[in-house]
Scaffold this active site. Structure first.
Site, mmCIF file in Angstrom:
data_model
loop_
_atom_site.group_PDB
_atom_site.id
_atom_site.type_symbol
_atom_site.label_atom_id
_atom_site.label_comp_id
_atom_site.label_asym_id
_atom_site.label_seq_id
_atom_site.Cartn_x
_atom_site.Cartn_y
_atom_site.Cartn_z
ATOM 1 N N ASN A 190 -55.942 -2.143 82.507
ATOM 2 C CA ASN A 190 -56.116 -3.158 81.485
ATOM 3 C C ASN A 190 -57.526 -3.698 81.412
ATOM 4 O O ASN A 190 -57.939 -4.525 82.212
ATOM 5 C CB ASN A 190 -55.111 -4.283 81.692
ATOM 6 C CG ASN A 190 -53.721 -3.776 81.452
ATOM 7 O OD1 ASN A 190 -52.954 -3.655 82.386
ATOM 8 N ND2 ASN A 190 -53.403 -3.433 80.227
ATOM 9 N N GLN A 210 -83.133 16.615 116.840
ATOM 10 C CA GLN A 210 -83.780 17.902 117.017
ATOM 11 C C GLN A 210 -85.267 17.807 116.673
ATOM 12 O O GLN A 210 -85.763 16.760 116.292
ATOM 13 C CB GLN A 210 -83.092 18.947 116.124
ATOM 14 C CG GLN A 210 -81.659 19.173 116.529
ATOM 15 C CD GLN A 210 -80.759 19.342 115.312
ATOM 16 O OE1 GLN A 210 -80.796 18.535 114.406
ATOM 17 N NE2 GLN A 210 -79.965 20.391 115.316
ATOM 18 N N TYR A 212 -66.600 -4.393 75.499
ATOM 19 C CA TYR A 212 -66.261 -5.700 74.956
ATOM 20 C C TYR A 212 -66.159 -6.761 76.029
ATOM 21 O O TYR A 212 -66.302 -7.942 75.760
ATOM 22 C CB TYR A 212 -64.986 -5.646 74.118
ATOM 23 C CG TYR A 212 -63.700 -5.759 74.872
ATOM 24 C CD1 TYR A 212 -63.337 -6.966 75.451
ATOM 25 C CD2 TYR A 212 -62.843 -4.683 74.996
ATOM 26 C CE1 TYR A 212 -62.147 -7.090 76.140
ATOM 27 C CE2 TYR A 212 -61.660 -4.796 75.679
ATOM 28 C CZ TYR A 212 -61.326 -5.999 76.247
ATOM 29 O OH TYR A 212 -60.162 -6.102 76.926
ATOM 30 N N GLY A 223 -52.056 -3.835 76.105
ATOM 31 C CA GLY A 223 -52.124 -4.128 77.538
ATOM 32 C C GLY A 223 -51.906 -5.594 77.824
ATOM 33 O O GLY A 223 -51.244 -5.968 78.791
#
Lengths: 248, 573
Positions: B503, B166, B352, B467
């Site tokens: 985990n 446009q 970590y 875990g």
């Protein structure tokens, strides 16, 4: 308990110590009073009644059940005690127990326990008076060295820090320390100060810890030197791997 | 073995990092330690030993005063119990000489880490061939290199958000979206030669000859667009916006460049091609219960992650470096951003994983383990040995015992990785990736991972957090399973794979293992040649070749390729 022998491979002192823990073949080496134990755990005020979560089973009017008739409730269950915990951190430097063996010790030798092993800590949850019986046994026997093991409800990471200059496992919250030739604890598991100094007894000498430990490490009994344990572990892995490989 | 460190060299780098970390002054934390001693004097200095913590405390106090509302206060840890903090030590970023504070390796504090993820999320690949066929067969338009060049010129105006079909309407400020562009790549040399070089990712120039040949053969005569939408857009919206934004601008650009009627039916075909039929997104959709769009980290497969990282283009003869740079990129993204940010909402905990790519500990392990595998089996890059149970067992056992004994011999390394999950990830990642490099097989690597975990647990009587104790003891049974939901190849697994979904510390490791497979074979890519080619582009803001170097610049606050900032449209401070 009718079932006594527990088998674990290996010919080294570490393997033998592991077998001893699994069989509850541990020696009482110190005394901890009930009051001191309760203070260290920090769940209730020493001398107070056990809080309960339900009435004694005898008053519960439970429906007939053959299993209930076979299984005698533990004292804590019978009384309706709440579930509480005892949690340990054991140093990486020849501590007499290691987390998995604390779990095996509890799971094999006690009923109504929920042991859990994490990286450096080991928790046993049970009805409060049952838990206290386990905690007392752990504290009073040679499965625990007060210098290399600690009751820790939180900030457990010191297990893998180097030992302090005086040979005691580092504790960020300073719950325990060496005073004279004994380890003294004046905070509970989570670090809240208690109104007494609990004498936890003498720490093991380095030589004694090396002899008692269930931890393989170089400089003492290296893991690779216990070929039977390594081979047995490999076999577990191999069988589990092959078990999953079933091209049917 | 060009660029390959032997065990002694690797250990030296690791020892040097430990000496820097523990024996040199950092803030007010003065130590003079023997890094092999099992005892130390803990000064219990609390946060005052660390310059970054002190800066944060000062800023926190200023915020509290300014707004009259409590802010950061490190003395509030643990319900007011005074801290006897262990040593707060710096990190040496593995493979670099950059030393920095741990806080600066949190993705919130590290602009480079944010840009890594931004650059992945804002990227998609779109095929050109289906669109060209639509133009030619349905509309009778002639598609030539000239029209393609013109289309790409239009598209690089439109993609950042400028109007194209446009009259001039609402548009984006170019300075806000200068990171947005589109290039093309193809396996068709004759087409490539006809295109304006500014628009082309020249595979022959970006890859070594054998890798270029492999990628071009895999792509074939087809041609694709590598689209990077503006960082500010994908940050404001979501990963799903990448293809939506792209498809709209692609459609408009076709309409404009080929003088189409904006309302004709063929436009729908072009839109369908861009949105679905010809679209390759970096990440798959997740299940509705996790409610993420595409191009979000939970759906990013390990194989795609391995291909996004570009280290193999420049360090083909050092598979360990390739694996380590991929490890860094994946650890940050999967652990900090995905698990830490999207899944658990964690803060320090997911940080970590950073330890897995710092302080040269995992480097030492991986180089040593790989050298063991190569020496034992006479293998090297492109010369692998067929995986067997015995070979996996051998390398995993050797690597695990080596890694565990490293921690036993160097207590500062153990203290550095103060959680067991760090230790477990480092040891298993290294021994498993070495197995994958030696065999050229990622599944063999994953199998080695599980044996490593078993041995670790048995040796130290502990592993990681819950875990680890769950999935690392049940994973062995599905490594070679035929059941697709349990035995999917590592390359196609991802953060959403059963048991991998929650985990921390694992997924970067799995990506490292997957990377080991293709780098051991000496291949150009792991899983998808389109992804590998798409990111082979020096114009990308993040440097996907030297990931850790990039993170280090971010940590030192020297990273200068940020995108998506708002300084141009706000009162800049």
């Amino acid at each position: 308990m009718a079932y006594k022998p527990q088998y674990y491979p290996g010919s080294t002192s570490v393997a033998e110590n592991r077998r001893n823990h699994m069989s509850n073949n541990v020696k009482k080496v110190r005394d901890i009073s009930d009051e001191d134990l309760t203070a260290c755990l920090g769940h209730r005020a020493p001398g107070s009644d056990y809080p309960s979560t339900h009435p004694p089973l005898a008053e519960m009017g439970e429906p007939d059940c053959p299993v209930r008739e076979i299984v005698t409730p533990t004292p804590g269950t019978a009384a309706g005690d709440r579930v509480r915990y005892v949690q340990w951190a054991d140093s990486m430097y020849n501590s007499p127990s290691v987390p998995y063996w604390r779990s095996y010790h509890a799971a094999i030798n006690y009923r109504g326990v929920d042991p859990g092993t994490l990286s450096g800590r080991q928790v046993v949850e049970a009805r409060e008076r049952d838990m206290e019986a386990i905690a007392k046994e752990q504290m009073e026997t040679d499965m625990t060295c007060p210098g290399l093991s600690g009751l820790r409800g939180c900030t457990v990471h010191g297990h893998s820090c180097r030992l302090q200059e005086d040979g005691v496992m580092f504790d960020m919250l300073d719950r325990r320390r060496l005073e004279g030739d004994s380890i003294v604890q004046d905070k509970d598991q989570v670090g809240v100060p208690i109104d007494r100094k609990v004498n936890l007894g003498k720490p093991m000498s380095p030589a004694e810890a090396a002899k008692k430990t269930t931890f393989y490490r170089v400089g003492n009994v290296a893991f690779r030197d216990d070929a039977e344990v390594v081979g047995w572990t490999q076999k577990v892995w191999e069988l589990r791997t092959i078990y999953g490989y079933q091209p049917k | 073995m060009a660029n390959f460190q032997n065990e002694a060299t690797a250990k030296k780098a690791f020892v040097s990092a430990m000496e820097t970390k523990y024996a040199k002054e950092w803030g007010s934390n003065k130590q003079n330690d023997d890094i092999q001693s099992q005892t130390a004097k803990y000064l219990r200095l609390g946060t005052e030993q660390n310059p970054r913590k002190m800066e944060m405390a000062k800023i926190g106090a200023e915020i509290t005063k300014k707004r009259g509302l409590q802010a950061y206060d490190p003395m509030l840890h643990l319900a007011g119990i005074p801290l006897g903090q262990r040593q707060l030590t710096p990190y040496t970023l593995g493979g670099t000489d950059i030393v920095c504070d741990g806080d600066d390796l949190h993705y919130v504090n590290n602009a480079a880490m944010q840009q890594e993820w931004d650059d992945i999320r804002r990227t998609c690949v779109v095929g050109l061939d289906l669109a060209h066929e639509t133009l030619e067969k349905r509309l009778g338009k002639e598609v030539t290199p000239e029209t393609i060049n013109y289309y790409l010129e239009v598209l690089n105006h439109a993609m950042p958000g400028a109007a194209i079909v446009q009259e001039h309407m609402v548009e984006t400020h170019p300075a806000m979206v200068d990171d947005c562009y589109v290039k093309v790549f193809t396996g068709d040399d004759s087409l490539k030669d006809e295109l304006d070089p500014q628009f082309v990712i020249d595979i022959d120039k970006m890859f070594r000859p054998d890798h270029a040949a492999q990628i071009k053969a895999s792509i074939g005569k087809a041609s694709f667009q590598a689209v990077h939408i503006p960082t500010v857009v994908s940050r404001t919206a979501d990963g799903g916006q990448t293809s939506r934004w792209m498809a709209m601008q692609v459609g408009m650009s076709f309409i404009s460049a080929y003088h189409m009627c904006a309302g004709e039916a063929a436009v729908a075909d072009l839109a369908f091609t861009a949105k679905h039929a010809g679209l390759v997104e970096m990440s798959e959709m997740l299940p509705a219960r996790r409610a993420r769009g595409p191009n979000e980290p939970g759906g990013l497969s390990f194989g795609h992650m391995a291909d996004i990282v570009q280290t193999s283009r420049k360090f083909r003869d050092d598979p360990c470096k390739i694996a380590l740079e991929t490890c860094a990129a994946a650890m940050m993204l999967y652990d900090q951003i995905w698990l830490g940010g999207y899944m658990s909402g964690g803060v320090g905990f997911t940080m970590y994983a950073t330890a897995a790519y710092t302080n040269n500990v995992v480097d030492d392990n991986l180089y040593a383990d790989t050298e063991y595998g190569w020496d034992k089996y006479g293998t090297g890059i492109g010369k692998t040995v067929a995986p067997t149970i015995d070979i996996i067992k051998d390398i995993a056992t050797w690597g695990t015992l080596y890694g565990l004994e490293l921690y036993e011999n160097y207590p500062t390394a153990l203290e550095d990785h103060f959680g067991g999950s760090q230790r477990a990830t480092v040891v298993s990642t290294a021994s498993a990736a070495a197995c994958a490099i030696t065999t050229g097989n990622s599944n063999a690597g994953l199998s080695a991972w599980y044996l490593s975990m078993y041995l670790h647990k048995e040796g130290h009587g502990r592993l990681g957090f819950f875990g680890y104790d769950l999935q690392d003891q049940c994973g062995a049974t599905n490594v070679f399973s035929y059941q697709s939901d349990e035995g999917l190849l590592g390359e196609l697994r991802g953060a959403n794979y059963p048991n991998y979904a929650m985990n921390v510390g694992h997924q970067g490791g799995y990506t490292t293992v997957v990377t080991g497979g293709y780098t051991g074979r000496g291949d150009a890519f792991s899983t998808n040649p389109l992804v590998k080619a798409c990111f082979a582009d020096d114009l990308m803001n993040f440097d996907f070749v030297e990931v850790r170097e990039c993170f280090g610049k971010g940590a030192l606050r020297e990273y200068d390729r940020c995108a998506g900032e708002r300084a141009f449209v706000i009162p800049a401070k």
